[in-house]
Scaffold this active site. Structure first.
Site, PDB file in Angstrom:
ATOM      1  N   HIS A 410       4.866  38.060  61.740  1.00 17.50           N
ATOM      2  CA  HIS A 410       3.477  37.864  62.163  1.00 17.50           C
ATOM      3  C   HIS A 410       2.568  38.808  61.393  1.00 17.50           C
ATOM      4  O   HIS A 410       2.822  40.016  61.354  1.00 17.50           O
ATOM      5  CB  HIS A 410       3.320  38.128  63.665  1.00 17.50           C
ATOM      6  CG  HIS A 410       1.923  37.888  64.151  1.00 17.50           C
ATOM      7  ND1 HIS A 410       1.226  38.786  64.925  1.00 17.50           N
ATOM      8  CD2 HIS A 410       1.074  36.855  63.941  1.00 17.50           C
ATOM      9  CE1 HIS A 410       0.024  38.304  65.185  1.00 17.50           C
ATOM     10  NE2 HIS A 410      -0.099  37.137  64.606  1.00 17.50           N
ATOM     11  N   HIS A 411       1.555  38.255  60.764  1.00 17.37           N
ATOM     12  CA  HIS A 411       0.527  39.048  60.091  1.00 17.37           C
ATOM     13  C   HIS A 411      -0.826  38.747  60.719  1.00 17.37           C
ATOM     14  O   HIS A 411      -1.477  37.764  60.353  1.00 17.37           O
ATOM     15  CB  HIS A 411       0.437  38.679  58.595  1.00 17.37           C
ATOM     16  CG  HIS A 411       1.629  39.111  57.793  1.00 17.37           C
ATOM     17  ND1 HIS A 411       1.907  38.568  56.554  1.00 17.37           N
ATOM     18  CD2 HIS A 411       2.590  40.029  58.040  1.00 17.37           C
ATOM     19  CE1 HIS A 411       3.013  39.148  56.070  1.00 17.37           C
ATOM     20  NE2 HIS A 411       3.446  40.030  56.951  1.00 17.37           N
ATOM     21  N   HIS A 480      -3.365  30.876  61.783  1.00 13.99           N
ATOM     22  CA  HIS A 480      -4.243  30.778  62.955  1.00 13.99           C
ATOM     23  C   HIS A 480      -5.651  31.226  62.573  1.00 13.99           C
ATOM     24  O   HIS A 480      -5.808  32.142  61.765  1.00 13.99           O
ATOM     25  CB  HIS A 480      -3.694  31.624  64.110  1.00 13.99           C
ATOM     26  CG  HIS A 480      -2.654  30.890  64.902  1.00 13.99           C
ATOM     27  ND1 HIS A 480      -2.653  30.841  66.271  1.00 13.99           N
ATOM     28  CD2 HIS A 480      -1.600  30.151  64.496  1.00 13.99           C
ATOM     29  CE1 HIS A 480      -1.629  30.108  66.683  1.00 13.99           C
ATOM     30  NE2 HIS A 480      -0.968  29.683  65.624  1.00 13.99           N
ATOM     31  N   GLU A 505      -3.200  28.559  74.054  1.00 11.65           N
ATOM     32  CA  GLU A 505      -3.391  29.957  74.458  1.00 11.65           C
ATOM     33  C   GLU A 505      -4.622  30.143  75.349  1.00 11.65           C
ATOM     34  O   GLU A 505      -4.637  31.028  76.202  1.00 11.65           O
ATOM     35  CB  GLU A 505      -3.494  30.857  73.225  1.00 11.65           C
ATOM     36  CG  GLU A 505      -4.726  30.591  72.371  1.00 11.65           C
ATOM     37  CD  GLU A 505      -4.736  31.378  71.055  1.00 11.65           C
ATOM     38  OE1 GLU A 505      -3.660  31.739  70.574  1.00 11.65           O
ATOM     39  OE2 GLU A 505      -5.833  31.614  70.532  1.00 11.65           O
TER      40      GLU A 505
HETATM   41  C1  NOJ Z   1      -4.923  34.574  67.980  1.00  8.57           C
HETATM   42  C2  NOJ Z   1      -3.802  33.647  67.734  1.00  8.57           C
HETATM   43  O1  NOJ Z   1      -4.204  32.317  67.916  1.00  8.57           O
HETATM   44  C3  NOJ Z   1      -2.671  34.012  68.653  1.00  8.57           C
HETATM   45  O2  NOJ Z   1      -1.627  33.087  68.525  1.00  8.57           O
HETATM   46  C4  NOJ Z   1      -2.225  35.412  68.380  1.00  8.57           C
HETATM   47  O3  NOJ Z   1      -1.261  35.764  69.326  1.00  8.57           O
HETATM   48  C5  NOJ Z   1      -3.392  36.395  68.482  1.00  8.57           C
HETATM   49  N1  NOJ Z   1      -4.500  35.941  67.719  1.00  8.57           N
HETATM   50  C6  NOJ Z   1      -3.018  37.776  67.991  1.00  8.57           C
HETATM   51  O4  NOJ Z   1      -2.824  37.776  66.613  1.00  8.57           O
HETATM   52 CA    CA Z   2      -6.474  31.385  68.059  1.00  9.76          CA
END
Ligand code: NOJ
Ligand code: CA
Length: 710
Positions: A410-411, A480, A505
């Site tokens: 994850h970045h 994202h 989310e």
């Molecule tokens: C928003 C992203 O959509 C989500 O998936 C991620 O967990 C958070 N940012 C943190 O990077």
């Molecule tokens: Ca998002």
């Protein structure tokens, strides 16, 4: 048909006009030069005008524009007909069949400058773009606006989100074009970095339905080295005009010849199902250039993720702030006791993935910087290579490999894109050294370089650079908060998915996504490419985690299953916590079984904002999956299985809403039934309000058949 087009042209003074038909004559396109050498186009579906005579043109900064004073230099027509195989996708083979019209325009009074407008007319829609050849009077130029217009024929119903330079995470509104008020952008206050354009501005893909039942979708294809297009709606005449996302100085695009714009796309049909089946946007993108694609793998994943969003654990390791990346010794910070990405917790997910057949485990919050992250708009936040003290990269690499599972990187760039660009090479090297072959990137917050926007030319180029650099490193990528996709996954098949819309989310911590949301997404956001929506939430109400919490997922549990089929992506997360899946092992079976790559897709029934039923055949195996979803209304959906081959029998496992299910009142009530079916069977699926049904179909064995006879 010709009479209608001619009558349209009589009203304007035309010096040149040419009409072409789509391969089977469904659509016709007329290009015309009108008074003053102004280029225009018009589009018809059968005898129905879709786009009335509309202007074409590009406005340049500090020099005469490409919008009038043209004469025809040459006109070329040709037919394209090819069939190609995507690396992964909704179907195994795609036919691209269109008529092309390329008009070269010349401006005699401006040093004979030329502009090409290239149209490609398919039976399901039109694509056109502007091309600027290398020429003495035009080497470098700045675009101050694009003047493309879409003059619609009436006050169509539109499924829209506000025009914005930075975000596409809005809720959709359904309204006539005349009633659009983007200043009331639903739940807009829940979006952190946004730059709304104004009252009558909307984003693409813009889905519309006419009073006569025609479905029209406007978007773009192959957005490269150019800003994204928003649309300004003239609410009296129903004319839409392009509005490009500006840079920090207010300019739109910096061009050097030879150059071209993205394709502007108009997909049209009298059937909503045809809009979803259209491959026009992919067909207008360039083929992939990577020849060895063996490392690109459509996949399902789990991850240390939903537990962060519901607040069970945290991204950050310590509850402090004002810690500088360059100066702080992270080992000396006091842990907060609820950090999510610990070695032990990640091992739990790896075990879970191994037991249930998931390819990978996403881990967020593994690297230093989260203390200093949200909303600070600072440049140095993450370095993408330093783990927190409780995350043992080497041990997890060993453990994951021993279980045949991949850890997904994850970045979160924190939208400090300058920082990410500086560190990207090293970050990808770190990934390769530690066995990672997929990365989820993220762009939360206001962009650095300050003044740039998520959807401007600079960022558009950044996303493409990331797709290219990850490909060079044999890394798959999922972005994202990027600009909404435009079919570039054909060119970059390692670019598996994007979020670029309001994902699941939001249901964890905001007003969430209303029950109709997932019936609109396929007609809007997903027209450009796959979405990492992160379905599969079983624990629907958040008061499970803390009694005072009122948030909830706005679907039934069964609908969460159906989303794996109705929201196409080669990358699908089983987003809930392992503990929640273990409570419902029978329902979880569907997520374990469902495929993510397909030979065939059949859109059985669809209406934007209301319902959707999709059947898909798994890639290279005899198994079908079906998903049916509804909005807030209960529906019964009769689904004929006549797509199944010949006389073969299948076991249908039906995961349906229980009779008493309701997205709000009783969202987790489901039942599962196994029945023998064949191509003559019609299933009667009953969908609860906010509900859905998921069906897996696998060939019946001799035992299954024997049991049927008994
Ligand atoms: C928003 C992203 O959509 C989500 O998936 C991620 O967990 C958070 N940012 C943190 O990077
Ligand atoms: Ca998002």
């Amino acid at each position: 048909m010709k009479t209608v087009i001619l009558s349209l042209l009589i009203f304007v003074n035309v010096s040149f006009a040419q009409t072409i038909q789509s391969p089977h004559g469904k659509l016709s396109l007329t290009f015309a030069l009108t008074t003053g050498g102004v280029p225009t186009y018009a589009l018809q579906f059968g005898n129905n005008p879709v786009v009335k005579t509309s202007r074409l043109g590009i406005q340049l900064k500090g020099e005469p524009s490409f919008d009038k004073g043209f004469v025809i230099a040459s006109v070329d027509t040709l037919t394209h007909d090819e069939t190609w195989e995507p690396v992964w996708g909704e179907v195994k083979r795609i036919r691209s069949h269109c008529r092309e019209l390329a008009v070269t325009l010349r401006q005699p009074s401006i040093h004979d400058r030329t502009l090409i407008v290239r149209f490609r007319l398919f039976d399901d829609g039109l694509g056109f773009r502007y091309e600027f050849s290398r020429q003495e009077p035009l080497k470098y130029f700045v675009v101050s606006e694009e003047q493309t217009e879409f003059a619609l024929t009436g006050d169509h119903t539109a499924f829209w989100i506000p025009g914005d330079y930075d975000t596409n995470e809005y809720q959709y509104t359904t309204s006539p074009l005349s009633k659009i008020d983007a200043t009331t952008g639903k739940a807009a206050d829940e979006i952190y970095a946004k730059t709304a354009i104004g009252r009558n501005a909307v984003q693409t893909p813009l889905m519309m339905k006419t009073g006569d039942g025609l479905y029209i979708n406007i978007h773009e294809a192959a957005l490269v080295d150019y800003p994204a297009m928003n649309l300004i709606v003239d609410q009296a005449t129903f004319k839409l005009s392009s509005h490009l996302v500006p840079d920090a100085l207010g300019n739109k695009a910096y061009m050097q010849t030879p150059a071209k714009t993205p394709w502007r796309t108009i997909i049209v049909s009298d059937k909503a199902t045809d809009i979803l089946a259209s491959k026009l946007i992919l067909n207008l993108n360039e083929p992939a250039t990577i020849s060895d694609v063996s490392w690109i793998k459509p996949q399902k994943y789990v991850g240390v993720w939903w537990e962060l969003h519901v607040g069970v654990s945290s991204w950050n390791y310590a509850d402090v702030d004002n810690v500088k990346l360059t100066e702080t010794d992270w080992k000396s910070l006091t842990p907060n006791g609820h950090h999510g990405a610990t070695t032990a917790r990640v091992k739990r997910y790896i075990d879970f993935a191994a037991t249930h057949g998931f390819t990978s485990v996403l881990v967020e919050g593994w690297n230093i910087g989260w203390e200093d992250w949200f909303g600070k708009w600072k440049e140095e936040v993450f370095d993408f290579i330093t783990p927190y003290p409780d995350f043992d990269v080497n041990e997890l690499q060993r453990y994951a490999a021993s279980k045949g599972v991949k850890v997904m990187m994850h970045h979160e760039t924190s939208s400090s894109v300058t920082n990410y660009e500086r560190r990207m090479d090293e970050a990808y090297r770190f990934m390769k050294t530690h066995g990672y072959d997929a990365v989820k990137t993220g762009y939360v917050g206001k962009i650095i370089p300050r003044g740039e926007h998520h959807d401007g030319q600079w960022m558009v180029n950044h996303y493409v650079r990331v797709a290219e650099k990850t490909a060079q490193n044999r890394i798959m990528v999922n972005m994202h908060e990027p600009v909404r996709p435009t079919g570039l996954h054909r060119t970059y098949p390692n670019w598996l998915a994007c979020e670029a819309a309001r994902g699941n989310e939001f249901n964890a911590w905001s007003h969430g996504n209303p029950p109709e949301h997932e019936t609109i997404l396929p007609f809007t956001r997903l027209m450009g490419g796959p979405m990492d929506y992160t379905p599969g939430i079983f624990q629907i109400k958040m008061n499970h985690y803390r009694p005072e919490r009122g948030e909830q997922v706005h679907t039934t549990l069964a609908k969460q299953l159906a989303l794996y089929v109705t929201l196409y992506s080669p990358l699908q997360m089983a987003a809930d916590l392992p503990e929640n899946y273990e409570r419902f092992p029978d329902a979880f079976q569907f997520i374990k079984d469902v495929d993510v790559d397909w030979d065939e897709t059949i859109i059985l029934a669809a209406e934007p904002g209301d319902y959707l039923t999709v059947a898909r055949k798994a890639k290279n195996r005899d198994a079908w999956f079906l998903g049916a979803i509804t909005d807030e209304h209960a529906r019964s959906s009769k689904v004929s299985l006549d797509f199944l081959p010949g006389q073969s029998w299948y076991v249908a496992s039906i995961y349906a809403d229980a009779p008493e299910a309701h997205w709000e009142k009783n969202p987790m009530a489901y039942h599962i039934e196994h029945v023998l079916v064949n191509s003559r069977t019609t299933l009667d699926l009953r969908l609860a309000p906010g509900g859905g049904a998921a069906v897996s179909l696998k060939p019946a064995t001799a035992d299954d058949m024997r049991r049927r006879k008994e």
